[in-house]
Enzyme design. Structure first.
Site, PDB file in Angstrom:
ATOM      1  N   GLU A  63       7.640  -6.006  -4.616  1.00  0.00           N
ATOM      2  CA  GLU A  63       6.239  -6.057  -4.126  1.00  0.00           C
ATOM      3  C   GLU A  63       5.755  -5.228  -3.213  1.00  0.00           C
ATOM      4  O   GLU A  63       4.878  -4.548  -3.226  1.00  0.00           O
ATOM      5  CB  GLU A  63       6.133  -7.279  -3.475  1.00  0.00           C
ATOM      6  N   HIS A  74      -6.222   3.055  -2.370  1.00  0.00           N
ATOM      7  CA  HIS A  74      -7.395   2.576  -1.861  1.00  0.00           C
ATOM      8  C   HIS A  74      -7.744   3.580  -0.623  1.00  0.00           C
ATOM      9  O   HIS A  74      -9.089   3.702  -0.377  1.00  0.00           O
ATOM     10  CB  HIS A  74      -7.237   1.253  -1.353  1.00  0.00           C
ATOM     11  N   ASP A  75      -6.827   4.056   0.035  1.00  0.00           N
ATOM     12  CA  ASP A  75      -7.355   5.066   1.105  1.00  0.00           C
ATOM     13  C   ASP A  75      -8.068   6.269   0.389  1.00  0.00           C
ATOM     14  O   ASP A  75      -8.935   6.594   1.089  1.00  0.00           O
ATOM     15  CB  ASP A  75      -6.053   5.274   1.761  1.00  0.00           C
ATOM     16  N   GLY A  88     -11.019  10.639   2.370  1.00  0.00           N
ATOM     17  CA  GLY A  88     -10.058  10.693   1.029  1.00  0.00           C
ATOM     18  C   GLY A  88      -8.792  10.326   1.771  1.00  0.00           C
ATOM     19  O   GLY A  88      -8.592   9.363   2.499  1.00  0.00           O
ATOM     20  N   SER A  92      -7.159   6.731   6.819  1.00  0.00           N
ATOM     21  CA  SER A  92      -8.175   6.103   7.360  1.00  0.00           C
ATOM     22  C   SER A  92      -8.060   4.648   7.249  1.00  0.00           C
ATOM     23  O   SER A  92      -8.500   3.742   8.084  1.00  0.00           O
ATOM     24  CB  SER A  92      -9.620   6.636   7.073  1.00  0.00           C
ATOM     25  N   HIS A 181      -0.224   0.804 -12.857  1.00  0.00           N
ATOM     26  CA  HIS A 181      -0.071  -0.708 -13.338  1.00  0.00           C
ATOM     27  C   HIS A 181       0.997  -1.002 -13.921  1.00  0.00           C
ATOM     28  O   HIS A 181       1.214  -2.172 -14.307  1.00  0.00           O
ATOM     29  CB  HIS A 181      -1.609  -1.051 -13.975  1.00  0.00           C
ATOM     30  N   ASP A 187      -2.061 -10.743  -7.045  1.00  0.00           N
ATOM     31  CA  ASP A 187      -1.995 -11.906  -6.313  1.00  0.00           C
ATOM     32  C   ASP A 187      -3.121 -12.595  -6.291  1.00  0.00           C
ATOM     33  O   ASP A 187      -3.526 -13.911  -5.890  1.00  0.00           O
ATOM     34  CB  ASP A 187      -1.441 -11.724  -4.814  1.00  0.00           C
ATOM     35  N   ASP A 199       2.806  -5.881 -16.808  1.00  0.00           N
ATOM     36  CA  ASP A 199       3.676  -5.701 -17.873  1.00  0.00           C
ATOM     37  C   ASP A 199       4.743  -6.539 -17.750  1.00  0.00           C
ATOM     38  O   ASP A 199       5.207  -7.177 -16.616  1.00  0.00           O
ATOM     39  CB  ASP A 199       3.610  -4.234 -18.152  1.00  0.00           C
TER      40      ASP A 199
HETATM   41  C1  HEM Z   1      -9.906   1.114 -12.951  1.00  0.00           C
HETATM   42  C2  HEM Z   1      -9.337   1.203 -11.692  1.00  0.00           C
HETATM   43  C3  HEM Z   1      -8.538   0.165 -11.111  1.00  0.00           C
HETATM   44  C4  HEM Z   1      -8.865  -1.117 -10.873  1.00  0.00           C
HETATM   45  C5  HEM Z   1     -10.292  -1.691 -11.542  1.00  0.00           C
HETATM   46  C6  HEM Z   1      -7.547  -1.849 -10.380  1.00  0.00           C
HETATM   47  C7  HEM Z   1      -7.659  -3.197  -9.949  1.00  0.00           C
HETATM   48  C8  HEM Z   1      -6.288  -3.796  -9.552  1.00  0.00           C
HETATM   49  C9  HEM Z   1      -6.219  -5.316  -9.030  1.00  0.00           C
HETATM   50  C10 HEM Z   1      -7.360  -6.179  -9.423  1.00  0.00           C
HETATM   51  C11 HEM Z   1      -5.031  -5.296  -8.772  1.00  0.00           C
HETATM   52  C12 HEM Z   1      -4.632  -6.780  -8.524  1.00  0.00           C
HETATM   53  C13 HEM Z   1      -4.532  -6.897  -6.825  1.00  0.00           C
HETATM   54  C14 HEM Z   1      -4.276  -8.415  -6.790  1.00  0.00           C
HETATM   55  O1  HEM Z   1      -4.820  -9.287  -7.486  1.00  0.00           O
HETATM   56  O2  HEM Z   1      -3.239  -8.667  -5.996  1.00  0.00           O
HETATM   57  C15 HEM Z   1      -4.346  -4.074  -9.060  1.00  0.00           C
HETATM   58  C16 HEM Z   1      -3.159  -3.854  -8.654  1.00  0.00           C
HETATM   59  C17 HEM Z   1      -2.496  -2.482  -8.578  1.00  0.00           C
HETATM   60  N1  HEM Z   1      -3.025  -1.406  -8.428  1.00  0.00           N
HETATM   61 FE1  HEM Z   1      -4.933  -1.144  -9.632  1.00  0.00          FE
HETATM   62  N2  HEM Z   1      -6.756  -0.901 -10.048  1.00  0.00           N
HETATM   63  C18 HEM Z   1      -7.269   0.391 -10.522  1.00  0.00           C
HETATM   64  C19 HEM Z   1      -6.470   1.576 -10.275  1.00  0.00           C
HETATM   65  C20 HEM Z   1      -5.606   1.756  -9.707  1.00  0.00           C
HETATM   66  C21 HEM Z   1      -4.915   3.272  -9.412  1.00  0.00           C
HETATM   67  C22 HEM Z   1      -5.613   4.470  -9.666  1.00  0.00           C
HETATM   68  C23 HEM Z   1      -3.564   3.108  -8.631  1.00  0.00           C
HETATM   69  C24 HEM Z   1      -2.824   3.986  -8.121  1.00  0.00           C
HETATM   70  C25 HEM Z   1      -2.757   5.329  -8.406  1.00  0.00           C
HETATM   71  C26 HEM Z   1      -3.692   1.487  -8.770  1.00  0.00           C
HETATM   72  C27 HEM Z   1      -2.408   0.871  -8.143  1.00  0.00           C
HETATM   73  C28 HEM Z   1      -2.121  -0.429  -8.244  1.00  0.00           C
HETATM   74  C29 HEM Z   1      -0.882  -1.262  -7.987  1.00  0.00           C
HETATM   75  C30 HEM Z   1       0.343  -0.343  -7.470  1.00  0.00           C
HETATM   76  C31 HEM Z   1      -1.027  -2.487  -8.093  1.00  0.00           C
HETATM   77  C32 HEM Z   1       0.002  -3.462  -7.772  1.00  0.00           C
HETATM   78  C33 HEM Z   1      -0.159  -4.034  -6.346  1.00  0.00           C
HETATM   79  C34 HEM Z   1       0.959  -5.191  -5.956  1.00  0.00           C
HETATM   80  O3  HEM Z   1       1.687  -5.495  -6.957  1.00  0.00           O
HETATM   81  O4  HEM Z   1       1.017  -5.655  -4.997  1.00  0.00           O
HETATM   82  N3  HEM Z   1      -4.507   0.876  -9.414  1.00  0.00           N
HETATM   83  N4  HEM Z   1      -5.270  -3.041  -9.362  1.00  0.00           N
END
Ligand code: HEM
Ligand SMILES: *[C@@H]1O[C@H](CO)[C@@H](O)[C@H](O)[C@H]1NC(C)=O
Ligand SMILES: *[C@@H]1O[C@H](CO)[C@@H](O)[C@H](O)[C@H]1NC(C)=O
Length: 341
Positions: A63, A74-75, A88, A92, A181, A187, A199
């Site tokens: 996690e 996000h940063d 960027g 920040s 992803h 969460d 997945d």
């Molecule tokens: C279309 C763009 C994206 C959308 C809409 C999106 C949305 C989300 C959402 C809703 C979650 C789940 C958050 C939660 O409920 O805890 C998530 C998790 C995550 N996202 Fe994205 N994301 C996007 C792009 C990215 C990008 C570009 C990265 C990294 C380069 C990224 C990395 C991650 C990671 C690693 C998690 C898992 C976090 C965890 O398991 O604690 N995402 N994302």
């Protein structure tokens, strides 16, 4: 969030500084015994060890590693090639916790200034991942990024690709970044089922996510807020509407499908897109400290359809490429286990 466990004071005590000196030689043996191309990188080895021990639970792809990668996104994404947005990949999100961290898409409470190092180290803990670059010496962030720069899973593909384009990414680079992803869980999307992975293998950086998002899902036709949603057919698995929509959209479907069962392609595309993301808005004279990042373990086996699934269950959206042949895990349909904190 466990980032709170590591205070900036600990890191300062280790001699860590955001301001690196530009001294450069071919190979340096650091006081820690580690070898690096640039003496300025020596300060990072103890920080890497500390992250591994205290944040990532002795080098796991769990996690905290997932969270670190997401926080780096996000940063960094609070940036526009047209100006007027944030700085960027400047840290920040950490320095201005009272604003960026309170945006509804930034659920991180308290953390430290090492986000881009933490993201590269945490990702390296995931077998199958590329060894991400790490550039050192970012100037202090000047201001928080404005709100609404992070895409939401309910946004349209057009809106998502426009936001990525605004930050300097092509559609295929946006797909490459979504490789993240593969090591991810939600969460907050549905708080009743925390830790729901995207997945069936959230502990390995593999193309399983690109395959499983393509599996024909459960439909909610004509049902209130769920209209048009297609949920994962795998019990326990969370499917983001944005991931599914991107897998089906004419501008991204082939980039998506090309990742399936194509580990080397996934690694090189992700590494290249991340290299851009990690320095968005940063000066070009950062020091390359990529050799402080641990070498990730390789993937042990090829991806497979989860038990009971096969090619007939794939919602193919790319006509230009043939779909790869993939074996199926034997046995009854699985339930995907949550990622525990
Ligand atoms: C279309 C763009 C994206 C959308 C809409 C999106 C949305 C989300 C959402 C809703 C979650 C789940 C958050 C939660 O409920 O805890 C998530 C998790 C995550 N996202 Fe994205 N994301 C996007 C792009 C990215 C990008 C570009 C990265 C990294 C380069 C990224 C990395 C991650 C990671 C690693 C998690 C898992 C976090 C965890 O398991 O604690 N995402 N994302
Ligand atoms: C740095 O050296 C320590 C002690 O030998 C070792 O445990 C660690 O893995 C090294 N770090 C890297 C990134 O090679
Ligand atoms: C609407 O969809 C939700 C999916 O979350 C489901 O739980 C609910 O039973 C559905 N309602 C109807 C009337 O189909």
């Amino acid at each position: 969030m466990a980032f709170a466990h590591i205070s900036i004071h600990v890191l300062l005590a280790l001699g860590f500084s955001q301001i690196a000196t530009a001294a450069s030689t071919k190979h340096v043996t650091c006081p820690s015994g580690n070898i690096t191309a640039n003496a300025a990188c020596c300060a990072l080895f103890p920080a890497v060890d500390l992250l591994q021990e205290q944040l990532f639970d002795r080098g796991k792809c769990g996690e905290q590693a997932h969270s670190a990668l997401r926080l780096a996104f996000h940063d960094a994404i609070g940036f526009s090639v047209h100006g007027g947005k944030g700085g960027g990949a400047d840290g920040s999100i950490l320095a201005f916790q009272s604003s960026e961290l309170q945006y509804r898409t930034s659920p991180f409470q308290k953390t430290d200034k090492l986000i881009h190092l933490a993201a590269a180290v945490g990702t390296a803990n995931c077998p199958g991942s590329p060894r991400l670059q790490f550039k050192f010496g970012r100037p202090p962030p000047r201001a928080p990024a404005p709100d609404l720069t992070v895409p939401e899973p309910t946004d349209s593909v057009t809106a998502i690709l426009e936001r990525f384009a605004d930050a300097g990414f092509l559609p295929r680079e946006a797909v490459a970044l979504l490789s993240s992803h593969s090591v991810a869980a939600a969460d907050e999307v549905d708080p009743t089922v925390p830790g729901s992975p995207f997945d069936s293998t959230p502990g390995t950086f593999d193309s399983q996510v690109f395959l499983e998002v393509l599996l024909k899902g459960k439909h909610f036709p004509g049902n209130g807020s769920h209209v048009g949603e297609v949920a994962s057919p795998l019990a326990g698995e969370m499917r983001l509407q944005s991931d599914f929509a991107i897998s089906q959209h004419p501008l991204t479907a082939c980039s998506w499908q090309e990742m399936v069962n194509n580990q080397h392609h996934m690694q090189t595309q992700f590494k290249a897109a991340m290299a851009k993301l990690q320095v968005l808005g940063q000066p070009s004279n950062l020091i390359d400290c990529s050799d402080v990042i641990p070498v990730p373990a390789p993937l042990k086996a090829a991806i497979k359809y989860p038990a009971s699934f096969s090619k007939k269950d794939v919602q193919i959206a790319c006509d230009l490429l043939s779909f790869p042949d993939i074996a199926t895990v034997p046995g009854p349909a699985p339930t995907v286990s949550p990622v525990s904190t």
